[in-house]
Design a protein around this motif. Structure first.
Motif, mmCIF file in Angstrom:
data_model
loop_
_atom_site.group_PDB
_atom_site.id
_atom_site.type_symbol
_atom_site.label_atom_id
_atom_site.label_comp_id
_atom_site.label_asym_id
_atom_site.label_seq_id
_atom_site.Cartn_x
_atom_site.Cartn_y
_atom_site.Cartn_z
ATOM 1 N N TRP A 197 -17.968 -29.320 -45.511
ATOM 2 C CA TRP A 197 -18.676 -29.290 -46.791
ATOM 3 C C TRP A 197 -17.902 -28.467 -47.828
ATOM 4 O O TRP A 197 -17.713 -28.885 -48.968
ATOM 5 C CB TRP A 197 -20.095 -28.729 -46.613
ATOM 6 C CG TRP A 197 -20.901 -28.910 -47.859
ATOM 7 C CD1 TRP A 197 -21.704 -29.961 -48.166
ATOM 8 C CD2 TRP A 197 -20.919 -28.039 -48.992
ATOM 9 N NE1 TRP A 197 -22.216 -29.804 -49.419
ATOM 10 C CE2 TRP A 197 -21.752 -28.647 -49.962
ATOM 11 C CE3 TRP A 197 -20.298 -26.834 -49.307
ATOM 12 C CZ2 TRP A 197 -21.992 -28.071 -51.204
ATOM 13 C CZ3 TRP A 197 -20.538 -26.253 -50.549
ATOM 14 C CH2 TRP A 197 -21.381 -26.876 -51.482
ATOM 15 N N ALA A 198 -17.443 -27.296 -47.399
ATOM 16 C CA ALA A 198 -16.735 -26.396 -48.325
ATOM 17 C C ALA A 198 -15.458 -27.057 -48.851
ATOM 18 O O ALA A 198 -15.152 -26.974 -50.039
ATOM 19 C CB ALA A 198 -16.400 -25.083 -47.622
ATOM 20 N N LYS A 199 -14.728 -27.720 -47.971
ATOM 21 C CA LYS A 199 -13.473 -28.370 -48.385
ATOM 22 C C LYS A 199 -13.774 -29.504 -49.360
ATOM 23 O O LYS A 199 -13.059 -29.707 -50.328
ATOM 24 C CB LYS A 199 -12.727 -28.947 -47.176
ATOM 25 C CG LYS A 199 -12.488 -27.938 -46.094
ATOM 26 C CD LYS A 199 -11.036 -27.502 -46.023
ATOM 27 C CE LYS A 199 -10.907 -26.365 -45.038
ATOM 28 N NZ LYS A 199 -10.145 -25.243 -45.415
ATOM 29 N N ALA A 200 -14.840 -30.252 -49.063
ATOM 30 C CA ALA A 200 -15.162 -31.391 -49.912
ATOM 31 C C ALA A 200 -15.663 -30.963 -51.285
ATOM 32 O O ALA A 200 -15.568 -31.713 -52.243
ATOM 33 C CB ALA A 200 -16.199 -32.271 -49.223
ATOM 34 N N HIS A 201 -16.191 -29.734 -51.385
ATOM 35 C CA HIS A 201 -16.775 -29.309 -52.655
ATOM 36 C C HIS A 201 -16.045 -28.149 -53.303
ATOM 37 O O HIS A 201 -16.540 -27.552 -54.248
ATOM 38 C CB HIS A 201 -18.255 -28.945 -52.452
ATOM 39 C CG HIS A 201 -19.097 -30.119 -52.072
ATOM 40 N ND1 HIS A 201 -19.187 -30.562 -50.764
ATOM 41 C CD2 HIS A 201 -19.843 -30.980 -52.813
ATOM 42 C CE1 HIS A 201 -19.972 -31.634 -50.722
ATOM 43 N NE2 HIS A 201 -20.379 -31.901 -51.948
ATOM 44 N N ASP A 202 -14.853 -27.833 -52.769
ATOM 45 C CA ASP A 202 -14.048 -26.759 -53.347
ATOM 46 C C ASP A 202 -14.783 -25.427 -53.403
ATOM 47 O O ASP A 202 -14.615 -24.643 -54.323
ATOM 48 C CB ASP A 202 -13.593 -27.142 -54.765
ATOM 49 C CG ASP A 202 -12.121 -27.485 -54.756
ATOM 50 O OD1 ASP A 202 -11.492 -27.314 -53.693
ATOM 51 O OD2 ASP A 202 -11.608 -27.908 -55.808
ATOM 52 N N SER A 203 -15.623 -25.203 -52.416
ATOM 53 C CA SER A 203 -16.355 -23.945 -52.367
ATOM 54 C C SER A 203 -15.667 -22.982 -51.413
ATOM 55 O O SER A 203 -15.001 -23.416 -50.476
ATOM 56 C CB SER A 203 -17.756 -24.173 -51.804
ATOM 57 O OG SER A 203 -18.553 -24.791 -52.746
ATOM 58 N N ALA A 204 -15.854 -21.707 -51.651
ATOM 59 C CA ALA A 204 -15.358 -20.720 -50.699
ATOM 60 C C ALA A 204 -16.513 -20.378 -49.771
ATOM 61 O O ALA A 204 -17.558 -19.917 -50.220
ATOM 62 C CB ALA A 204 -14.871 -19.483 -51.429
ATOM 63 N N LEU A 205 -16.303 -20.639 -48.497
ATOM 64 C CA LEU A 205 -17.353 -20.381 -47.514
ATOM 65 C C LEU A 205 -16.981 -19.158 -46.689
ATOM 66 O O LEU A 205 -15.859 -19.038 -46.215
ATOM 67 C CB LEU A 205 -17.494 -21.611 -46.608
ATOM 68 C CG LEU A 205 -18.428 -21.491 -45.409
ATOM 69 C CD1 LEU A 205 -19.883 -21.413 -45.860
ATOM 70 C CD2 LEU A 205 -18.239 -22.677 -44.468
ATOM 71 N N ILE A 206 -17.927 -18.248 -46.545
ATOM 72 C CA ILE A 206 -17.685 -17.059 -45.722
ATOM 73 C C ILE A 206 -18.706 -17.043 -44.589
ATOM 74 O O ILE A 206 -19.914 -17.058 -44.838
ATOM 75 C CB ILE A 206 -17.799 -15.761 -46.553
ATOM 76 C CG1 ILE A 206 -16.829 -15.826 -47.746
ATOM 77 C CG2 ILE A 206 -17.494 -14.544 -45.691
ATOM 78 C CD1 ILE A 206 -16.944 -14.647 -48.696
ATOM 79 N N LEU A 207 -18.194 -17.060 -43.377
ATOM 80 C CA LEU A 207 -19.071 -17.048 -42.211
ATOM 81 C C LEU A 207 -19.033 -15.678 -41.557
ATOM 82 O O LEU A 207 -17.964 -15.137 -41.309
ATOM 83 C CB LEU A 207 -18.593 -18.086 -41.178
ATOM 84 C CG LEU A 207 -18.504 -19.541 -41.631
ATOM 85 C CD1 LEU A 207 -17.845 -20.386 -40.552
ATOM 86 C CD2 LEU A 207 -19.897 -20.070 -41.950
ATOM 87 N N VAL A 208 -20.193 -15.126 -41.285
ATOM 88 C CA VAL A 208 -20.260 -13.827 -40.618
ATOM 89 C C VAL A 208 -20.408 -14.063 -39.122
ATOM 90 O O VAL A 208 -21.123 -14.963 -38.699
ATOM 91 C CB VAL A 208 -21.471 -13.022 -41.128
ATOM 92 C CG1 VAL A 208 -21.626 -11.719 -40.367
ATOM 93 C CG2 VAL A 208 -21.341 -12.767 -42.612
ATOM 94 N N ALA A 209 -19.708 -13.264 -38.334
ATOM 95 C CA ALA A 209 -19.836 -13.375 -36.878
ATOM 96 C C ALA A 209 -19.957 -11.983 -36.284
ATOM 97 O O ALA A 209 -19.174 -11.092 -36.593
ATOM 98 C CB ALA A 209 -18.614 -14.069 -36.308
ATOM 99 N N HIS A 210 -20.948 -11.798 -35.427
ATOM 100 C CA HIS A 210 -21.067 -10.502 -34.763
ATOM 101 C C HIS A 210 -20.092 -10.432 -33.614
ATOM 102 O O HIS A 210 -19.947 -11.371 -32.849
ATOM 103 C CB HIS A 210 -22.484 -10.300 -34.224
ATOM 104 C CG HIS A 210 -23.470 -10.098 -35.319
ATOM 105 N ND1 HIS A 210 -23.381 -9.034 -36.188
ATOM 106 C CD2 HIS A 210 -24.526 -10.840 -35.715
ATOM 107 C CE1 HIS A 210 -24.353 -9.132 -37.067
ATOM 108 N NE2 HIS A 210 -25.056 -10.214 -36.807
#
Ligand code: TYD
Ligand code: MG
Length: 460
Positions: A197-210
């Motif tokens: 989704w992020a690549k298709a919409h030029d968004s910066a996605l940040i995923l948090v992981a514990h």
């Protein structure tokens, strides 16, 4: 004659709708004769160079697609800012400050677009309260407390945010990937979907992981190859926090970002060069301590390494070292034993780094060796000396990069001498004779092996 590719789809030139077979009329927008053949790819299909090859010189490197996070320290670790159409995974122990950092980032990031903070861990009211405390309110920031991937995707589609934070991947759940959240399969599936989704919409996605105490992001490890950058947020001493990259497709993975956790959230440490030193009365250096100028990314920091050796019981020796890899401590101890005759193989060895900085750079070998030698021989190092150099198993002192910058940083913090290997070819072009350091740098004493380095320091 060209053979037809198997993975062809038909894309409407008017609205972008895709179909698996050709139709005379687009079912989405109703236009006639607008469906064209297109190769199937994940995400966007209209990118030159992704659907067909391009000469490398004609490709736009896309540097303009970066924007600042509002935190120069975070920008540095990312390689100059957050990239549009990128996915960043940020890991760290629970309570380290990931949510705090990202909420502050959402408030500061230099983007005109909308921002979405998805949380599967806190309630909207909790996030609002925290945002109040952090001064992180912003008109364009929206909060969505959900854990269902479908709902998150629909929200992304509706908002089209330029930055989306998902806190955390372990709380997301997709029906397609089983019903238990947090499994490797779930995390992989959700990360894959969101990243497309992020690549298709030029968004910066940040995923948090514990992450666990050992630093291994168990489940999220499965998602590491799917993302563009993997950052970890680590505990320094006390309120210090260290951000580093272990993978970065858009920059170096060597930079570190330094923060303090305070009353109003995370504050950047802008001049960290002397942060990892222990201030003492002039002329005093305790037994077992040695200072190294370490090169972390584009900065030089002066760091105190501390060692302690005690006789081991029952012939069973151990190395206790969290900030420097224990295997490295054993190797340096073995080199010292072999080349100086001082016995370490019957000792328990403790190593620490002031300020809690984790050190991986090869240039700390000499300082580590001197700290160990000092501890074992019960002799303090002369004050105002900094040490840099890598040690070979043969006891030779190997060149490390940027000795001049190290000497300069050392001088700025009051160190008068920098003991290190002879200058390597290429560092200055002039390798003849003793190096005349510029006046603003610490005097550079050159040693070619561990024995001559110890002689210069301890006189024995
Ligand atoms: P948090 O961001 O919730 O950690 P994570 O998301 O990595 O689990 O940080 C929580 C800790 O930070 C908590 O122990 C309280 C502390 N904290 C501060 O010291 N100052 C602050 O302004 C905030 C918001 C949190
Ligand atoms: Mg959190």
């Amino acid at each position: 004659m060209a053979t037809k590719m198997k993975s062809m789809i038909y894309r409407c030139a008017n609205c972008g709708h895709t179909e698996s077979k050709w139709l005379g009329r687009c079912p989405e927008c109703g236009q006639w004769n607008t469906l064209r053949e297109a190769a199937q790819t994940q995400g966007r299909t209209d990118r030159a160079g992704e659907t067909f090859p391009l000469p490398i010189k004609s490709i736009d490197p896309g540097e303009g697609a970066r924007f600042s996070t509002g935190f120069p320290e975070v920008d540095r670790v990312l390689g100059g800012g957050l990239m549009r159409g990128s996915v960043t995974l940020i890991g760290g122990e629970p309570g380290i400050g990931k949510s705090t950092l990202l909420l502050q980032l959402c408030a500061r990031a230099e983007t005109k677009g909308r921002l979405l903070y998805v949380s599967g861990e806190e309630s909207p009211a909790q996030i609002r309260m925290r945002a109040d405390r952090l001064g992180a309110l912003r008109d364009t920031l929206e909060v969505f407390c959900a854990s269902d991937l479908g709902l998150v995707r629909a929200t992304l589609d509706a908002l089209k945010p330029s930055i989306a934070v998902v806190d955390s991947v372990q709380t997301l759940r997709a029906d397609e990937a089983g019903s238990v959240p947090g499994t490797a399969n779930q995390i992989k599936y959700c990360a894959q979907e969101l990243s497309a989704w992020a690549k298709a919409h030029d968004s910066a996605l940040i995923l948090v992981a514990h992450a666990t105490k050992e630093g291994v992001i168990a489940g999220p490890k499965a998602a590491e190859h799917l993302v563009d950058a993997v950052l970890s947020f680590e505990q320094g001493e006390g309120d210090m926090r260290v951000l580093r990259a272990s993978k970065n497709r858009f920059g170096s993975a060597e930079e570190v970002g330094l923060f303090r956790m305070g009353e109003a959230g995370l504050e950047e440490v802008t001049d960290p060069s002397g942060l990892f030193l222990v201030r003492r009365e002039a002329g005093q250096m305790p037994v077992g301590a040695a200072v190294a100028p370490v090169h972390e990314g584009s900065r030089v920091l002066l760091v105190e390494i501390q060692a302690l050796t005690v006789s081991a019981k029952a012939g069973l020796t151990r190395v206790y070292s969290e900030r420097v890899e224990a295997g490295r401590v054993s190797r340096i101890a073995a080199i010292l034993e072999k080349h100086t005759g001082l016995r370490f193989s019957d000792q328990d060895i403790y190593v620490n780094v002031a300020g809690g900085m984790r050190l991986t750079e090869p240039g700390i070998d000499l300082a580590l060796a001197c700290a160990l030698f000092s501890a074992r021989s019960d002799t303090a190092l002369p004050a105002n000396s900094a040490l840099a150099g890598e040690l070979s198993l043969a006891g030779e002192l190997r060149p490390v990069r940027q000795m001049r910058r190290r000497a300069k940083a050392a001088a700025t913090l009051g160190f008068t001498r920098l003991l290190g290997p002879p200058e390597s070819k290429g560092e200055s072009g002039n390798t003849k004779g003793r190096v005349a350091a510029p006046p603003e740098t610490a005097g550079w004493i050159q040693a070619s092996d561990i024995q001559s380095a110890l002689k210069a320091l301890f006189g024995k």
